[in-house]
Each structure stands twice: as structure tokens, then as C-alpha cells.
Design an enzyme around this catalytic site. Structure first.
Site, PDB file in Angstrom:
ATOM      1  N   ASP A 205       0.907  -1.290  -0.051  1.00 34.58           N
ATOM      2  CA  ASP A 205       0.037   0.054  -0.003  1.00 34.58           C
ATOM      3  C   ASP A 205       0.883   1.242   0.085  1.00 34.58           C
ATOM      4  OD1 ASP A 205      -2.590   1.417   0.396  1.00 34.58           O
ATOM      5  OD2 ASP A 205      -2.047   1.687   2.500  1.00 34.58           O
ATOM      6  N   GLU A 247       1.905  -0.131  -5.123  1.00 33.88           N
ATOM      7  CA  GLU A 247       1.148   0.919  -5.519  1.00 33.88           C
ATOM      8  C   GLU A 247       1.935   2.343  -5.611  1.00 33.88           C
ATOM      9  OE1 GLU A 247      -3.182   3.363  -3.933  1.00 33.88           O
ATOM     10  OE2 GLU A 247      -1.593   2.626  -2.406  1.00 33.88           O
TER      11      GLU A 247
END
Length: 556
Positions: A205, A247
Site C-alpha cells: 500500500d 501502489e
């Protein structure tokens, strides 16, 4: 041909990633909340569709502030979703059906209720004090406030600690101090624990936020990327097949370092935010040039790495890399109402409503995304054409319950279930019109088309493994490219406009091509003088054309 066989160590190059949120996918026990048992019940649905890798959004114990991204225990399953035993059963069941499982690794921050933070705030002598970033005086905000509708600063005062603490996201999510070697060790231990439960890797993330030394003294982290290199090396030692999918929403030149350098790997896969954003600009204009230019800007990456292509993800459809005027064009075309937009930089919509439900255009977009370099990634419900639910606040508008049937609660939960975790989408894209049960029984449905698309994509390893080349031509609305891998080759043509056109491209290796075979139809195209290929495309039409080499057998 032996040099170009598909190998298991790069299993993701020729696969399909499917992202789901356990709590909104399927409720097996009737409490209105999706659970791991529900995912197990739907494993055969996913396997039948052709999914090769299941990506789970956070399922850890959570305080519930940020849809599971505010973790209170990295080693526990949220008890609303099931148990650790349920989790390992799900992973084994997926493996039995040929699917690997990866999960979100959310280690740039914890919940404010995590025991580490509770200890850290209690005393400056706490062994966990240095797990977070503190300051006696409020530092200037030298970074973007990620959620400007909720927060006005990256620093918050903690009365108990008597200091300011750093949080790049919500105030309830204090940032971890990744300059602390103990924090890095904990990150590796977390990853190792879940690898032991059968995971095949992680979607990491908000990677730039994870490694950047925001709020730390200058020089506190000599090389921010060392964290990723160490984590990648650790995964390699613990599970050779394990991947890191990052990401990294940055411009192309800034993405390149995240793949690694000097032979030291970092991320195996990076989401291609750049091409995605310019794809929407190209769709808004009905011209291929914005996407062509974006694809040409992508950096060279190591052959053992790749891109993850997507049409939309679980967050807002961010458009932050577009210029202001370009973003306004996309807003005007696909989300003109202010309620459809978020943070002034993105859309909180799914594709079908953005395209007015025009299934011809919907299929064009996914065919295009599946033909681009890298591994295609789907968000749950895309395969049936689900819409968003704008009554759900913020980014969660696209995370409504999966629409399995036209029954009450969309078949997500039993008819007698209590209040659902989120309301089911209503109106034109509600379950009465859009659901998996009806589409499985309709040969011409979007779901059945997706199954054919996924199967064909897996039969074309040249897309995932091969060299990507944009082809010159004089049809402004068409993106024409080819993928080559050994003797295998494919030419892809996608017409982004609502008018028919004719496209002509030249194949430089025409002497080694007998014909081009339509992989989704019955057409066969020969080459004209000088290796010219001429194809007529209907409005929003597209073709995947497989190269037939002299003496080679036709594709099935």
C-alpha cells in the site's frame, strides 16, 4: 521455442489478478457482513472465470476508520470476517483451483488503537516510542494532505504523549518510523507470518509514502529504497514464488527506481497509473494520441518485472497526473456532477455508468486494457458491469456489495439478513438489471464475454512476456500496437471513437507472416504490397490479430 516457454517463477506474467474486499463480496452466515466463508463459497466462480491470482484487501483486525487500512493487529483476522483457520482453508481451496492469493501489506501506518501506538504514547521511555514519528513543535506540512476533505495537516497533537505525531492519511493512522531498524524487522516478520499461511506475495500500500523520510531529521534514512530491497530479498528467501505488487502513483521517470537497480530487485510489479489516466483522456477525446504518448513515456524495466494494468481500482479513479485542463475534459466526459468527483483529482465512479451503459464501449476499454503490457487486474464486479452507489460516502462508493442475483440483498446475503455492511447499488445498475446469476445463463452477457477475453489473454503470452511496439498509421482514433515473443506475435487495433474507420499499418517482417488471424472472430487478413495490413473497424471496434508464421499451425 524452448527459450520462450512460460516459467513458473514468473507466474504472474501470463495471469489475471482479481481484487476483492472480503466484507463486501459474499456473506455466508447471514449477519449482513461478507466473510472468508463467503469467499470460499465463490472460489469456483472465480476459478471458472479464469482468475489466477486473488488479491485480498485488508482482512486484519481493525478499528474500522479506513475500511480495514487502520490495522490494530497484523497477525489476526478481523473476527467479523472469520478466523485464521478460515483464512488458511480459503488459501488452500484457492490453490486447489489453481489460484494464488496475495494480500494488502499495510505498513506505512497503524491504527491509533494498535498496541504499539498505545504503548508509544504512554511514555517517552516506551520501547515503541520510536516506532512512530514525533515532534515537540508542529513541523510545517511539507507533503500533500492525502484526504483534504477530512484533514488539514499531516501532524496531530496527542495529549497523552505531549507531542505532535506524523500521519500522512487520517489522524487515526499514525505513520510508522521506517528509519527504525526494529520497525523494518517487524515488517519482515509480518510478511513472513502470512507467507507461512500460504500467501504468494503482497500488494504494498502507498509505497512512496512508506519509504519517504517525511518528518524525520535529514539523513535519517540514507537510502529509502533499501527497505524495499531488503523486503524483496527476504521474500525471496522465504518463498521463491512470492511477489511484491506496488501502489506507486508517480510520473513514469519516478517509477523506474521502484523496480530496483544494479541487479537488486525491489518491486516485481507496479500499477500503471500513468497509462490508465491518459487512457481516460484518450477515451474522452476519442483520439489515441494521449495514450500513445503515455505508453512511450513508460520507462524501461527489468525483464523479470512488469506492469499491472487496470481500468479502475478500489480507490477513487485518480487523475492527478493529468494537467488541469486535461482533467477537466475527463470530468466533463465521465463525471460532470461534483458529487461524482473526489478531492478535485479523481472520480468515484465505475466504468459502466461513466460510459452510459454502452456495452460496446465497455468491451472496447477492457479489450484495450488486457492488450497493454503487463498483467490485467480486475476489481470485483467489473466482470458483470456493476455501477457505483453515490449515496455511499467518498471512495467507498465503488465498494458496494457484490451483485450475485436479483434476490433481496443482491444475493450477497440471505434474504433474512440484518443490516448490510453497505447498501446495495440501486437503479439502472442495481441487481435487478446487473447480476452474476442472470449473466452466467446468457451466452451474450458481459460475464461470458469476460471469460472468453481472459482465456484468450492467457493464450497470448506474447502480451505479458513480449516486446511492445506502437505502430504508425493515419487513423487518429486508433491505438495500434504489436507484441512479439519469439515466433509468437499479435497485432492489436482499438478504435476509441464512435465512428467507423479504416486503419493501415506496415509489418516490417511481412516476409515471415502468411496471414493474421482474428482471435475473436472468423476473419483472416492477408498483407498487401510492402507488408501493408488494412483493417476496417466499426465504431468502438477492436481486433486482436495473431500472426500466422509460414509452416506454423493455426491457433485454436
Amino acid at each position: 521455442m524452448s527459450r520462450h516457454k512460460v516459467t513458473s517463477d514468473l507466474w504472474w506474467k501470463n495471469g489475471l489478478i482479481y481484487c476483492l474486499d472480503v466484507q463486501t463480496f459474499h456473506d455466508s452466515d447471514g449477519d449482513g457482513h461478507g466473510d472468508i466463508g463467503g469467499v470460499i463459497e465463490r472460489i469456483d466462480y472465480l476459478a471458472g472465470m479464469g482468475v489466477t491470482c486473488l488479491w485480498l484487501m485488508p482482512f486484519y483486525a481493525t478499528a474500522g476508520r479506513d475500511d480495514g487500512y487502520d490495522v490494530t493487529d497484523y497477525y489476526a483476522v478481523d473476527d467479523r470476517l472469520g478466523t485464521l483457520g478460515d483464512f488458511t482453508e480459503m488459501v488452500r481451496t484457492a490453490r486447489d483451483r489453481g489460484m494464488r492469493v496475495i494480500a494488502d501489506l499495510v505498513v506505512n501506518h497503524t491504527s491509533i488503537h494498535h498496541p504499539w501506538f498505545q504503548s508509544a504514547r504512554s511514555s517517552r521511555d516506551s520501547p515503541y516510542r520510536d516506532f512512530y514519528v514525533w515532534s515537540d513543535e508542529k513541523p510545517p506540512d511539507d507533503g500533500e494532505v492525502v484526504f483534504p476533505d477530512q484533514e488539514d495537516s499531516n501532524w496531530d497533537w496527542d495529549e497523552q504523549a505531549g507531542q505532535w505525531y506524523l500521519h500522512r492519511f487520517y489522524a487515526e493512522q499514525p505513520d510508522l518510523n521506517v528509519a527504525n531498524p526494529q520497525v523494518r524487522d517487524e515488517i519482515s516478520q509480518i510478511a513472513g507470518f502470512w507467507l507461512q499461511q500460504g500467501l504468494s506475495g503482497f500488494r504494498v500500500d502507498a509505497v512512496p509514502f512508506l519509504i519517504e523520510p517525511a518528518g524525520l531529521p535529514e539523513g535519517a534514512i540514507e537510502d529509502p529504497h533499501e527497505l524495499l530491497r531488503d523486503l524483496r530479498a527476504y521474500l525471496g528467501r522465504r518463498a521463491g514464488e512470492a511477489i511484491l505488487l506496488g501502489e506507486v502513483n508517480l510520473p513514469p521517470a519516478d517509477q523506474a527506481p521502484f523496480f530496483g537497480s544494479d541487479g537488486r530487485r525491489e518491486l516485481d510489479l507496479v500499477f500503471d497509473f500513468h497509462a490508465m489516466q491518459y487512457m481516460y483522456l484518450a477515451l474522452a477525446r476519442g483520439r489515441a494520441a494521449p495514450l500513445e504518448d503515455a505508453l512511450r513515456r513508460l520507462p524501461e524495466i527489468p525483464p523479470e518485472c512488469g506492469w499491472a494494468s487496470f481500468v479502475r481500482n478500489h480507490d477513487e479513479l485518480t487523475l492527478d497526473q493529468l494537467a488541469d485542463g486535461e482533467r477537466d475534459e475527463v470530468f466533463a466526459a465521465f463525471g460532470p456532477d461534483e458529487d461524482m468527483q473526489l478531492y478535485g483529482r479523481g472520480l468515484r465512479r465505475r466504468l459502466p455508468p461513466m460510459l452510459g451503459g454502452d456495452e460496446r464501449r465497455i468491451r472496447l476499454v477492457y479489450a484495450l486494457a488486457f492488450a497493454l503490457p503487463g498483467i490485467p487486474t480486475l476489481f470485483y464486479g467489473e466482470e458483470i458491469g456493476m455501477g457505483e452507489h453515490l449515496a455511499i460516502p467518498g471512495r467507498l462508493a465503488v465498494r458496494s456489495p457484490m451483485q450475485w442475483s436479483a434476490e433481496p440483498h443482491a444475493g450477497f446475503a440471505p434474504p433474512g439478513a440484518g443490516e448490510l455492511v453497505r447498501p446495495v447499488t440501486e437503479g439502472r445498475f442495481g441487481p435487478e438489471a446487473v447480476n452474476a446469476v442472470d449473466q452466467r445463463r446468457d451466452p451474450g452477457s458481459l460475464l461470458n464475454w469476460f471469460e472468453r477475453l481472459i482465456r484468450r489473454r492467457r493464450e497470448c503470452p506474447e502480451i505479458g512476456h513480449g516486446a511492445f511496439t506502437i505502430l504508425d498509421h493515419d487513423a487518429p482514433s486508433v491505438l495500434a500496437h504489436r507484441c512479439d515473443w519469439g515466433e509468437r506475435g499479435l497485432v492489436a487495433l482499438h478504435n476509441l471513437a464512435g465512428r467507423a474507420c479504416t486503419v493501415e499499418v506496415t509489418l516490417e517482417d511481412a516476409d515471415r507472416v502468411d496471414a493474421l488471424i482474428d482471435l475473436f472472430g472468423h476473419e483472416e487478413h492477408g498483407l498487401g504490397d510492402g507488408g501493408r495490413l488494412r483493417v476496417e473497424l466499426e465504431p468502438h471496434g477492436w481486433r486482436w490479430l495473431g500472426l500466422l508464421r509460414p509452416g506454423a499451425r493455426r491457433r485454436v
